[in-house]
Design an enzyme around this catalytic site. Structure first.
Site, PDB file in Angstrom:
ATOM      1  CG  ASP A  83      -1.997   0.978   1.258  1.00 33.42           C
ATOM      2  OD1 ASP A  83      -2.446   1.363   0.162  1.00 33.42           O
ATOM      3  OD2 ASP A  83      -2.443   1.362   2.358  1.00 33.42           O
ATOM      4  CG  ASN A 257      -7.225   0.876  -0.667  1.00 35.48           C
ATOM      5  OD1 ASN A 257      -7.524  -0.074  -1.385  1.00 35.48           O
ATOM      6  ND2 ASN A 257      -6.066   1.500  -0.755  1.00 35.48           N
TER       7      ASN A 257
HETATM    8  P1  13P Z   1      -9.152   4.763   5.284  1.00 38.49           P
HETATM    9  O1  13P Z   1      -8.339   5.680   6.150  1.00 38.49           O
HETATM   10  O2  13P Z   1     -10.395   5.424   4.815  1.00 38.49           O
HETATM   11  O3  13P Z   1      -9.432   3.460   5.927  1.00 38.49           O
HETATM   12  O4  13P Z   1      -8.296   4.465   3.953  1.00 38.49           O
HETATM   13  C1  13P Z   1      -7.320   3.458   3.944  1.00 38.49           C
HETATM   14  C2  13P Z   1      -6.485   3.491   2.711  1.00 38.49           C
HETATM   15  O5  13P Z   1      -6.755   4.148   1.732  1.00 38.49           O
HETATM   16  C3  13P Z   1      -5.279   2.653   2.707  1.00 38.49           C
HETATM   17  O6  13P Z   1      -4.525   2.841   1.570  1.00 38.49           O
HETATM   18  O1  G3H Z   2      -3.376   4.893   3.547  1.00 38.14           O
HETATM   19  C1  G3H Z   2      -2.967   4.746   4.692  1.00 38.14           C
HETATM   20  C2  G3H Z   2      -3.271   3.543   5.479  1.00 38.14           C
HETATM   21  O2  G3H Z   2      -4.311   3.826   6.364  1.00 38.14           O
HETATM   22  C3  G3H Z   2      -2.037   3.045   6.159  1.00 38.14           C
HETATM   23  O3  G3H Z   2      -1.771   3.758   7.320  1.00 38.14           O
HETATM   24  O4  G3H Z   2       0.650   4.203   7.016  1.00 38.14           O
HETATM   25  O5  G3H Z   2      -0.411   4.441   9.258  1.00 38.14           O
HETATM   26  O6  G3H Z   2      -0.061   2.185   8.238  1.00 38.14           O
HETATM   27  P1  G3H Z   2      -0.296   3.640   8.001  1.00 38.14           P
HETATM   28 ZN    ZN Z   3      -4.583   4.831   0.810  1.00 33.58          ZN
END
Ligand code: 13P
Ligand code: G3H
Ligand code: ZN
Length: 312
Positions: A83, A257
């Site tokens: 991600d 997501n």
């Molecule tokens: P949320 O913060 O809405 O759960 O989005 C998560 C996300 O886009 C991770 O890449």
């Molecule tokens: O897009 C972001 C996700 O919520 C991941 O969050 O980078 O704190 O793990 P993080």
């Molecule tokens: Zn994201």
């Protein structure tokens, strides 16, 4: 079945008018909660790992947890996805380390630079059968160490998407249509809105091409209430209404997501548990219910938002 990439999942999702849930994983309970729900409902799933998750839990532990889930859930396809990969090197190291899908997030880069790195990532990834997501447009909110102010965020320009996808060779595209990361997506009193016109325009320019929605937690109000009732302070936490996400899933959006809803489900449950059981101190006592809360929340998403039950 072994870990899969997202190619087949997205093709079926696009044609079937549903979306695959992409849930962020950071520890064992989260992996178990998500995958137990998916296995029971026969729903394909993407388990995604952020840079923050790798920093917290370590790449090897996360990969092994996901491999354990694959073994425990023989009936569903599971993809392991990076991600918000911030560089070619991070994407490469995840491809080399067993991921089946990566996101190169060049959304804050100038357009040509975004294309240059995304196409290098795609070229490398495709040699190993790994699928690639890229992003055009910029969401507001906090992701990893990157915080994007609301006034710096901007919607995806549909005029760019065809050129971007053709020149990079990526397999899916994240777009900005009004979602944002975190638990505060709209101001109190503000009417939640998504730019479905942009989504439709993007779909017109890229027929059959899978679109991704980041920042797509609905910030379940039952959990917000629980957090606040049991000593937390999350005033005015607001997410994307479920019916909007459902609508997006029937359009070109194939990947939704979700991270904040996992955090909230666990935090609400653990706060309540501590308030009601002040003498307990065995982590299994409160992490067990937190895992069940993740499982219930994911089952709800599959049934009400994603529409992917029985699609494994
Ligand atoms: P949320 O913060 O809405 O759960 O989005 C998560 C996300 O886009 C991770 O890449
Ligand atoms: O897009 C972001 C996700 O919520 C991941 O969050 O980078 O704190 O793990 P993080
Ligand atoms: Zn994201």
């Amino acid at each position: 079945m072994p870990l899969v990439n997202t190619k087949e999942m997205f093709k079926k999702a696009y044609e079937g008018g549903y979306a695959i849930g992409a849930f962020n994983v950071n520890n064992m309970e989260i992996v178990q909660g998500i995958t137990e729900a998916c296995e029971e409902l026969k729903a394909p799933v993407i388990l995604q790992v952020s840079a923050g998750a790798r920093k917290y839990a370590n790449h090897t532990y996360l990969v092994k947890l996901v491999e354990a889930a694959v073994k425990e859930c023989p009936d569903i396809p599971i993809a392991l996805h990076l991600d918000h990969g911030a560089s070619y090197d991070i994407c490469k190291s995840c491809i080399d380390g067993g991921f089946t899908s990566v996101m190169f997030d060049g959304s804050s880069l100038p357009y040509e630079e975004n294309i240059e790195v995304a196409s290098r990532v795609a070229e490398y990834a495709h040699k190993y059968g790994v699928t690639v997501e890229a992003e055009l447009g910029q969401l507001a909110g906090v992701e990893d160490e990157v915080s994007v102010e609301a006034d710096k965020a901007h919607f995806t320009d549909p005029d760019q998407v065809q050129d971007f996808v053709t020149r990079t060779g990526v397999d899916s595209l994240a777009i900005a249509i009004g979602t944002s990361h975190g638990a505060y997506k709209f101001k109190p009193g503000q009417k939640p809105q998504l730019r479905f016109d942009i989504l439709q325009e993007v779909a017109n320019r890229l027929p059959g091409f899978p679109i991704v929605l980041h920042g797509a937690s609905s910030v379940i109000q039952e959990h917000v209430k629980m957090v606040n009732q049991y000593g937390g302070q999350m005033p005015d936490a607001i997410g994307i209404p479920e019916e909007m996400l459902r609508k997006a899933a029937t359009m070109a959006v194939c990947k939704i997501n979700i991270d904040s809803d996992i955090r909230l489900a666990m935090t609400a449950t653990i706060r309540k548990y501590f308030a009601e059981n002040p003498s307990h101190f065995d982590p299994r006592q409160y992490l067990g219910p937190a895992r069940t809360a993740v499982k219930d929340m994911v089952a709800h998403k599959i049934n009400v938002v994603l529409g992917c039950a029985g699609k494994a």
